[in-house]
Write a protein that holds these residues in place. Sequence first.
Motif, PDB file in Angstrom:
ATOM      1  N   GLU A  26       0.844  -1.192   0.000  1.00 11.34           N
ATOM      2  CA  GLU A  26       0.000   0.000   0.000  1.00 11.34           C
ATOM      3  C   GLU A  26       0.881   1.244   0.000  1.00 11.34           C
ATOM      4  O   GLU A  26       1.821   1.352   0.801  1.00 11.34           O
ATOM      5  CB  GLU A  26      -0.914  -0.002   1.225  1.00 11.34           C
ATOM      6  CG  GLU A  26      -1.925   1.137   1.246  1.00 11.34           C
ATOM      7  CD  GLU A  26      -2.888   1.045   2.418  1.00 11.34           C
ATOM      8  OE1 GLU A  26      -3.784   1.890   2.497  1.00 11.34           O
ATOM      9  OE2 GLU A  26      -2.727   0.131   3.258  1.00 11.34           O
TER      10      GLU A  26
ATOM     11  N   PRO B 105      -6.633   1.332  -6.564  1.00 10.35           N
ATOM     12  CA  PRO B 105      -7.302   0.339  -5.713  1.00 10.35           C
ATOM     13  C   PRO B 105      -8.460  -0.334  -6.448  1.00 10.35           C
ATOM     14  O   PRO B 105      -9.137   0.281  -7.269  1.00 10.35           O
ATOM     15  CB  PRO B 105      -7.831   1.171  -4.536  1.00 10.35           C
ATOM     16  CG  PRO B 105      -7.096   2.465  -4.589  1.00 10.35           C
ATOM     17  CD  PRO B 105      -6.740   2.691  -6.022  1.00 10.35           C
TER      18      PRO B 105
ATOM     19  N   HIS C 155      -2.664   4.563  -3.851  1.00  8.84           N
ATOM     20  CA  HIS C 155      -2.430   3.543  -4.867  1.00  8.84           C
ATOM     21  C   HIS C 155      -1.750   2.325  -4.229  1.00  8.84           C
ATOM     22  O   HIS C 155      -1.385   2.348  -3.054  1.00  8.84           O
ATOM     23  CB  HIS C 155      -1.559   4.093  -5.999  1.00  8.84           C
ATOM     24  CG  HIS C 155      -2.268   5.079  -6.865  1.00  8.84           C
ATOM     25  ND1 HIS C 155      -1.613   5.905  -7.757  1.00  8.84           N
ATOM     26  CD2 HIS C 155      -3.578   5.393  -6.976  1.00  8.84           C
ATOM     27  CE1 HIS C 155      -2.483   6.668  -8.383  1.00  8.84           C
ATOM     28  NE2 HIS C 155      -3.687   6.377  -7.922  1.00  8.84           N
ATOM     29  N   TYR C 156      -1.567   1.286  -5.044  1.00  7.36           N
ATOM     30  CA  TYR C 156      -0.895   0.082  -4.567  1.00  7.36           C
ATOM     31  C   TYR C 156       0.279  -0.243  -5.480  1.00  7.36           C
ATOM     32  O   TYR C 156       0.285   0.127  -6.665  1.00  7.36           O
ATOM     33  CB  TYR C 156      -1.870  -1.095  -4.511  1.00  7.36           C
ATOM     34  CG  TYR C 156      -2.850  -0.984  -3.367  1.00  7.36           C
ATOM     35  CD1 TYR C 156      -2.603  -1.599  -2.148  1.00  7.36           C
ATOM     36  CD2 TYR C 156      -4.010  -0.228  -3.511  1.00  7.36           C
ATOM     37  CE1 TYR C 156      -3.499  -1.489  -1.096  1.00  7.36           C
ATOM     38  CE2 TYR C 156      -4.916  -0.102  -2.460  1.00  7.36           C
ATOM     39  CZ  TYR C 156      -4.651  -0.735  -1.264  1.00  7.36           C
ATOM     40  OH  TYR C 156      -5.527  -0.605  -0.215  1.00  7.36           O
TER      41      TYR C 156
ATOM     42  N   GLN D 285     -13.082   2.160  -7.456  1.00 13.83           N
ATOM     43  CA  GLN D 285     -13.779   2.899  -6.399  1.00 13.83           C
ATOM     44  C   GLN D 285     -15.124   3.449  -6.858  1.00 13.83           C
ATOM     45  O   GLN D 285     -15.958   3.832  -6.036  1.00 13.83           O
ATOM     46  CB  GLN D 285     -12.875   4.006  -5.879  1.00 13.83           C
ATOM     47  CG  GLN D 285     -11.656   3.465  -5.125  1.00 13.83           C
ATOM     48  CD  GLN D 285     -10.721   4.551  -4.627  1.00 13.83           C
ATOM     49  OE1 GLN D 285     -10.392   5.481  -5.347  1.00 13.83           O
ATOM     50  NE2 GLN D 285     -10.284   4.428  -3.382  1.00 13.83           N
TER      51      GLN D 285
END
Length: 227
Positions: free
Chosen positions: A14, A87, A19-20, A191
């Motif tokens: 994370e 995400p 963002h990831y 999302q």
Amino acid sequence: MKRVYTGKTKDVYELDNGHYLLQFKDDVTGENGVFDPGANTVGLSIEGAGKAGLRLTTYFFEKCHEHGIPTHFVDSDIEARTMTVVPASVFGDGLEVICRFRATGSFMRRYGKYAQEGQTLDAFVEVTLKDDDRQDPPISADALDMLGILTKDEYAVLKQRTQEIAQVVKAELDQKGIDLYDIKLEFGRDQDGQIILIDEISGGNMRAYYNGAYVEPLKLTDMIVGL
């Protein structure tokens, strides 16, 4: 960075901006040391597989964007073997969606009474649950809806996008004289609730043949984008 998931072929971190970061590994799925994109266990480690997988994934995600197909891809760092993504939530504990152009692998194990190895299939879409204990069982659209995993309307979108993406990949391979047998994809909701392609599109997610011979993941990457 905070590691939030340790997977078979990549780890997930994370980032502070929401963002990831996906860290690609050299591990690939298979059984008894033999690569199998449909397997639910790590079968072997191939040096350079992580970087090659990310290079090809980046190429195909950018192709998807050119065709207006939404994905979680933001950018990538090939040398670091990392990809930044937006995400996304998975369906249930995760689904795998396979698009098959030829009969092979688990398709033959299930339907070999009626099918011939290598038989042409019309972009057949198959959804399986990510469930190692039950060996990733196939599931129908009706069951997905009844179990609250995916609505029938969402399934229609999932199937359409799977075939669109698979055709994009197949067209690219066709230009190199490579025959795509099948490809495994994963999807999630962003999302805003939009269904988007997630995970990766690499040699480790597909079976491809050249002049009748199977093409290993690293060789496939080299033939399409170079190593």
